[in-house]
Design a protein around this motif. Sequence first.
Motif, PDB file in Angstrom:
ATOM      1  N   GLN A  69     100.991  55.764 -32.568  1.00  0.00           N
ATOM      2  CA  GLN A  69      99.955  56.017 -33.208  1.00  0.00           C
ATOM      3  C   GLN A  69      98.619  55.293 -32.688  1.00  0.00           C
ATOM      4  OE1 GLN A  69      99.674  58.347 -35.467  1.00  0.00           O
ATOM      5  NE2 GLN A  69      97.288  57.981 -36.039  1.00  0.00           N
ATOM      6  N   LYS A  70      98.763  54.178 -32.034  1.00  0.00           N
ATOM      7  CA  LYS A  70      97.790  53.459 -31.610  1.00  0.00           C
ATOM      8  C   LYS A  70      97.271  54.072 -30.428  1.00  0.00           C
ATOM      9  CE  LYS A  70      96.489  48.777 -30.044  1.00  0.00           C
ATOM     10  NZ  LYS A  70      97.010  47.459 -29.836  1.00  0.00           N
ATOM     11  N   LEU A  71      98.011  54.388 -29.196  1.00  0.00           N
ATOM     12  CA  LEU A  71      97.729  55.006 -28.255  1.00  0.00           C
ATOM     13  C   LEU A  71      96.897  56.421 -28.668  1.00  0.00           C
ATOM     14  CD1 LEU A  71     100.786  55.179 -25.914  1.00  0.00           C
ATOM     15  CD2 LEU A  71      98.567  54.084 -25.562  1.00  0.00           C
ATOM     16  N   ALA A  72      97.205  57.179 -29.786  1.00  0.00           N
ATOM     17  CA  ALA A  72      96.481  58.390 -30.150  1.00  0.00           C
ATOM     18  C   ALA A  72      94.953  58.102 -30.735  1.00  0.00           C
ATOM     19  CB  ALA A  72      97.244  58.958 -31.323  1.00  0.00           C
ATOM     20  N   GLU A  73      95.027  57.023 -31.364  1.00  0.00           N
ATOM     21  CA  GLU A  73      93.625  56.580 -31.757  1.00  0.00           C
ATOM     22  C   GLU A  73      92.796  56.129 -30.552  1.00  0.00           C
ATOM     23  OE1 GLU A  73      94.514  53.280 -34.636  1.00  0.00           O
ATOM     24  OE2 GLU A  73      95.226  54.997 -36.263  1.00  0.00           O
ATOM     25  N   THR A  74      93.382  55.397 -29.542  1.00  0.00           N
ATOM     26  CA  THR A  74      92.645  55.069 -28.404  1.00  0.00           C
ATOM     27  C   THR A  74      92.254  56.039 -27.554  1.00  0.00           C
ATOM     28  OG1 THR A  74      93.973  53.136 -28.720  1.00  0.00           O
ATOM     29  CG2 THR A  74      92.840  53.410 -26.462  1.00  0.00           C
ATOM     30  N   PHE A  75      93.139  57.136 -27.494  1.00  0.00           N
ATOM     31  CA  PHE A  75      92.507  58.309 -26.861  1.00  0.00           C
ATOM     32  C   PHE A  75      91.364  59.036 -27.752  1.00  0.00           C
ATOM     33  CE2 PHE A  75      92.785  62.897 -27.077  1.00  0.00           C
ATOM     34  CZ  PHE A  75      92.609  63.265 -25.861  1.00  0.00           C
ATOM     35  N   SER A  76      91.776  59.166 -28.701  1.00  0.00           N
ATOM     36  CA  SER A  76      90.405  59.758 -29.573  1.00  0.00           C
ATOM     37  C   SER A  76      89.032  58.918 -29.371  1.00  0.00           C
ATOM     38  CB  SER A  76      90.746  59.768 -31.010  1.00  0.00           C
ATOM     39  OG  SER A  76      91.923  60.483 -31.234  1.00  0.00           O
ATOM     40  N   GLU A  77      89.161  57.657 -29.313  1.00  0.00           N
ATOM     41  CA  GLU A  77      88.050  56.917 -29.391  1.00  0.00           C
ATOM     42  C   GLU A  77      87.281  57.051 -27.693  1.00  0.00           C
ATOM     43  OE1 GLU A  77      88.767  53.003 -30.051  1.00  0.00           O
ATOM     44  OE2 GLU A  77      89.342  53.313 -32.145  1.00  0.00           O
ATOM     45  N   ALA A  78      88.372  57.053 -26.703  1.00  0.00           N
ATOM     46  CA  ALA A  78      87.795  57.522 -25.544  1.00  0.00           C
ATOM     47  C   ALA A  78      87.127  58.672 -25.448  1.00  0.00           C
ATOM     48  CB  ALA A  78      88.869  57.136 -24.585  1.00  0.00           C
ATOM     49  N   TYR A  79      87.824  59.925 -25.902  1.00  0.00           N
ATOM     50  CA  TYR A  79      87.490  61.172 -25.725  1.00  0.00           C
ATOM     51  C   TYR A  79      86.104  61.501 -26.390  1.00  0.00           C
ATOM     52  CZ  TYR A  79      88.015  66.370 -25.992  1.00  0.00           C
ATOM     53  OH  TYR A  79      87.869  67.710 -25.742  1.00  0.00           O
ATOM     54  N   LEU A  80      85.843  60.886 -27.530  1.00  0.00           N
ATOM     55  CA  LEU A  80      84.645  61.059 -28.290  1.00  0.00           C
ATOM     56  C   LEU A  80      83.513  60.239 -27.553  1.00  0.00           C
ATOM     57  CD1 LEU A  80      85.669  60.817 -31.955  1.00  0.00           C
ATOM     58  CD2 LEU A  80      85.199  62.877 -31.056  1.00  0.00           C
ATOM     59  N   LYS A  81      83.749  59.124 -26.930  1.00  0.00           N
ATOM     60  CA  LYS A  81      82.800  58.241 -26.267  1.00  0.00           C
ATOM     61  C   LYS A  81      82.500  58.907 -24.993  1.00  0.00           C
ATOM     62  CE  LYS A  81      81.866  53.565 -24.724  1.00  0.00           C
ATOM     63  NZ  LYS A  81      82.433  52.035 -24.630  1.00  0.00           N
ATOM     64  N   LEU A  82      83.295  59.565 -24.228  1.00  0.00           N
ATOM     65  CA  LEU A  82      83.087  60.182 -23.335  1.00  0.00           C
ATOM     66  C   LEU A  82      82.060  61.192 -23.329  1.00  0.00           C
ATOM     67  CD1 LEU A  82      83.693  60.322 -20.153  1.00  0.00           C
ATOM     68  CD2 LEU A  82      85.574  62.108 -20.762  1.00  0.00           C
ATOM     69  N   LEU A  83      82.268  62.025 -24.450  1.00  0.00           N
ATOM     70  CA  LEU A  83      81.319  63.144 -24.673  1.00  0.00           C
ATOM     71  C   LEU A  83      80.296  62.588 -25.604  1.00  0.00           C
ATOM     72  CD1 LEU A  83      83.768  65.830 -25.407  1.00  0.00           C
ATOM     73  CD2 LEU A  83      82.561  65.510 -23.652  1.00  0.00           C
ATOM     74  N   ASN A  84      79.903  61.244 -25.819  1.00  0.00           N
ATOM     75  CA  ASN A  84      78.674  60.682 -26.638  1.00  0.00           C
ATOM     76  C   ASN A  84      78.672  61.273 -28.127  1.00  0.00           C
ATOM     77  OD1 ASN A  84      77.336  59.060 -24.827  1.00  0.00           O
ATOM     78  ND2 ASN A  84      76.776  60.904 -23.678  1.00  0.00           N
ATOM     79  N   LEU A  85      80.050  61.532 -28.722  1.00  0.00           N
ATOM     80  CA  LEU A  85      80.026  61.763 -30.020  1.00  0.00           C
ATOM     81  C   LEU A  85      80.332  60.824 -30.819  1.00  0.00           C
ATOM     82  CD1 LEU A  85      82.433  65.259 -29.640  1.00  0.00           C
ATOM     83  CD2 LEU A  85      79.570  64.978 -30.038  1.00  0.00           C
ATOM     84  N   PRO A  86      79.835  60.731 -32.350  1.00  0.00           N
ATOM     85  CA  PRO A  86      80.060  59.508 -33.000  1.00  0.00           C
ATOM     86  C   PRO A  86      81.591  59.474 -33.223  1.00  0.00           C
ATOM     87  CG  PRO A  86      79.132  61.294 -34.206  1.00  0.00           C
ATOM     88  CD  PRO A  86      78.940  61.621 -32.825  1.00  0.00           C
ATOM     89  N   MET A  87      82.115  58.309 -33.511  1.00  0.00           N
ATOM     90  CA  MET A  87      83.446  57.804 -33.892  1.00  0.00           C
ATOM     91  C   MET A  87      83.673  58.594 -35.629  1.00  0.00           C
ATOM     92  SD  MET A  87      84.641  56.698 -31.223  1.00  0.00           S
ATOM     93  CE  MET A  87      84.091  55.813 -29.814  1.00  0.00           C
ATOM     94  N   THR A  88      82.387  58.191 -36.322  1.00  0.00           N
ATOM     95  CA  THR A  88      82.693  58.705 -37.870  1.00  0.00           C
ATOM     96  C   THR A  88      82.354  60.128 -37.855  1.00  0.00           C
ATOM     97  OG1 THR A  88      82.061  56.545 -38.422  1.00  0.00           O
ATOM     98  CG2 THR A  88      81.667  58.185 -40.086  1.00  0.00           C
ATOM     99  N   PRO A  89      82.904  60.776 -38.707  1.00  0.00           N
ATOM    100  CA  PRO A  89      82.574  62.137 -38.883  1.00  0.00           C
ATOM    101  C   PRO A  89      81.183  62.343 -39.560  1.00  0.00           C
ATOM    102  CG  PRO A  89      84.737  61.940 -39.860  1.00  0.00           C
ATOM    103  CD  PRO A  89      84.173  60.749 -39.473  1.00  0.00           C
ATOM    104  N   LEU A  90      80.303  63.206 -39.126  1.00  0.00           N
ATOM    105  CA  LEU A  90      78.915  63.463 -39.438  1.00  0.00           C
ATOM    106  C   LEU A  90      78.734  63.682 -41.000  1.00  0.00           C
ATOM    107  CD1 LEU A  90      77.600  66.048 -36.707  1.00  0.00           C
ATOM    108  CD2 LEU A  90      77.345  63.380 -36.660  1.00  0.00           C
ATOM    109  N   LEU A  91      79.936  64.291 -41.585  1.00  0.00           N
ATOM    110  CA  LEU A  91      79.805  64.281 -43.130  1.00  0.00           C
ATOM    111  C   LEU A  91      79.952  63.012 -43.658  1.00  0.00           C
ATOM    112  CD1 LEU A  91      80.028  66.265 -45.508  1.00  0.00           C
ATOM    113  CD2 LEU A  91      82.436  66.164 -45.397  1.00  0.00           C
ATOM    114  N   HIS A  92      80.510  62.115 -43.326  1.00  0.00           N
ATOM    115  CA  HIS A  92      80.640  60.781 -43.721  1.00  0.00           C
ATOM    116  C   HIS A  92      79.335  60.093 -43.412  1.00  0.00           C
ATOM    117  CE1 HIS A  92      85.224  60.102 -43.656  1.00  0.00           C
ATOM    118  NE2 HIS A  92      84.913  61.195 -44.393  1.00  0.00           N
ATOM    119  N   ILE A  93      78.437  60.138 -42.433  1.00  0.00           N
ATOM    120  CA  ILE A  93      77.321  59.742 -42.294  1.00  0.00           C
ATOM    121  C   ILE A  93      76.483  60.249 -43.134  1.00  0.00           C
ATOM    122  CG2 ILE A  93      75.418  59.439 -40.565  1.00  0.00           C
ATOM    123  CD1 ILE A  93      77.575  59.759 -38.167  1.00  0.00           C
ATOM    124  N   ALA A  94      76.272  61.413 -43.383  1.00  0.00           N
ATOM    125  CA  ALA A  94      75.245  61.976 -44.180  1.00  0.00           C
ATOM    126  C   ALA A  94      75.665  61.552 -45.685  1.00  0.00           C
ATOM    127  CB  ALA A  94      75.445  63.541 -44.220  1.00  0.00           C
TER     128      ALA A  94
END
Length: 442
Positions: free
Chosen positions: A271-296
């Motif tokens: 599960q930790k590996l899955a979370e680390t991958f998601s963070e790297a994937y989003l960071k590589l595409l310059n996408l925020p870690m937090t869902p935009l719905l939560h930010i709004a």
Amino acid sequence: MADLEAAKINHDNHLLLDQPCLRLPYELLRNNFRSVHYPFEWDSNAVKNAVKETANGLISGKTSAQDAVKSLDQMLGKMRGLKRKLAAAAEEEDRLYRQMDARVAHLRELANLNTVDDVKYEAWSRQRLDRLLVDYMLRHGYGSSAVALADERGMRDLVDIDTFATMSKIRQSLEKGSVQEALSWCNENKKELRKMQSNLEFMLRCQQYIEMMRTGSQTKMIDAINHAKKYITPFNDTYPVEVSHMAGLLAYRPDTKIEPYASLYSASRWQKLAETFSEAYLKLLNLPMTPLLHIALSSGLSALKTPACHSTPSSVQAQPEPEQSQHHINGANDGGDSATPTATPDAAAAQPQHHGTASLTTRICPVCSTELNELARSVRYAHHSKSRLLEHDLVLLPNGRVYGKARLEEYAAKSGLPQWQVKDLVTGEVFGVDGVRKVYVT
């Protein structure tokens, strides 16, 4: 004038939330170009060299006609494969350009709107809400629901279904105990991950090593040692502690209770590996870690939140006078003496003994509602340098509600009350003017 300013759309603030909507197609275009640039350079140079060698061989007589034909067939095969790659890249590029056109047109609609009272703004904001909902569902694995909503609203080009589908597929493979797809993705984006100083590939290689050690097989342990020499030891300068733990794992079996080796064998690492991958994937595409719905949602809740929104009924009822709120409203009597700190309308509305029901606040204040109250508890208070909505002649009624004095007098006159009485605009309660106190905002 204040109402007009409040209704005016601040386009810059709107675009802060919609940056990923425009940025992602550019990032994907860059990745798409990079994916075919190096293969094209490599294959084209290889074909050029092969043609040159074949021609020289025919001229010198070292290459027979049959060998030349075979060489040409190999070159044609490479060129056909390169053509397929370029055709797929061209289709992807057309799709991304179509997305960019749709998203620019979507944001151009906002640029043509000036106030939130415009009838077109409601339709535009509804479409943006649908985009935020699709983004949320894609991030949390509800892919089919996200696709259904996007198709129903006809906004496939405004959302990133394919991007998050790829992320979800690789993440699910990690959660199921496989690192192959994640390693393939790391290999495709090795250069960018190195620039980001991401430890994802190192963690994946360590997990491969751990799984080999878990078997307890002598052959697998030898393979694990060779694997560590090839993929883990080179990171000794970068991750010395982790590398030493991998080396120490040779002395411990999966049933050990000694840390950190027990944690290394734990199934929770997937599960930790899955979370680390998601963070790297989003960071590589310059996408925020937090869902935009939560930010709004957090921005809206923060703008509305006051301490009264999380006051407990018992604490509110125990006070003989209303409590002081985040707006720092202080009351004083007509004689100018300081009095007990008073509350805002929200704090007063939270006192059920005045109105006979506790549901009035939840109907008025979104933060106090049952659905959002707990969610807003950890949200910060908004910083207000000044308030445009407070009237300059605020007074406090005995029931804890605050109104402008002029409005109260106008409402009392319309209600046919004498000059020494005022009437609450919401509850309809009537009070004497001697019970009304001046409110100062600091």
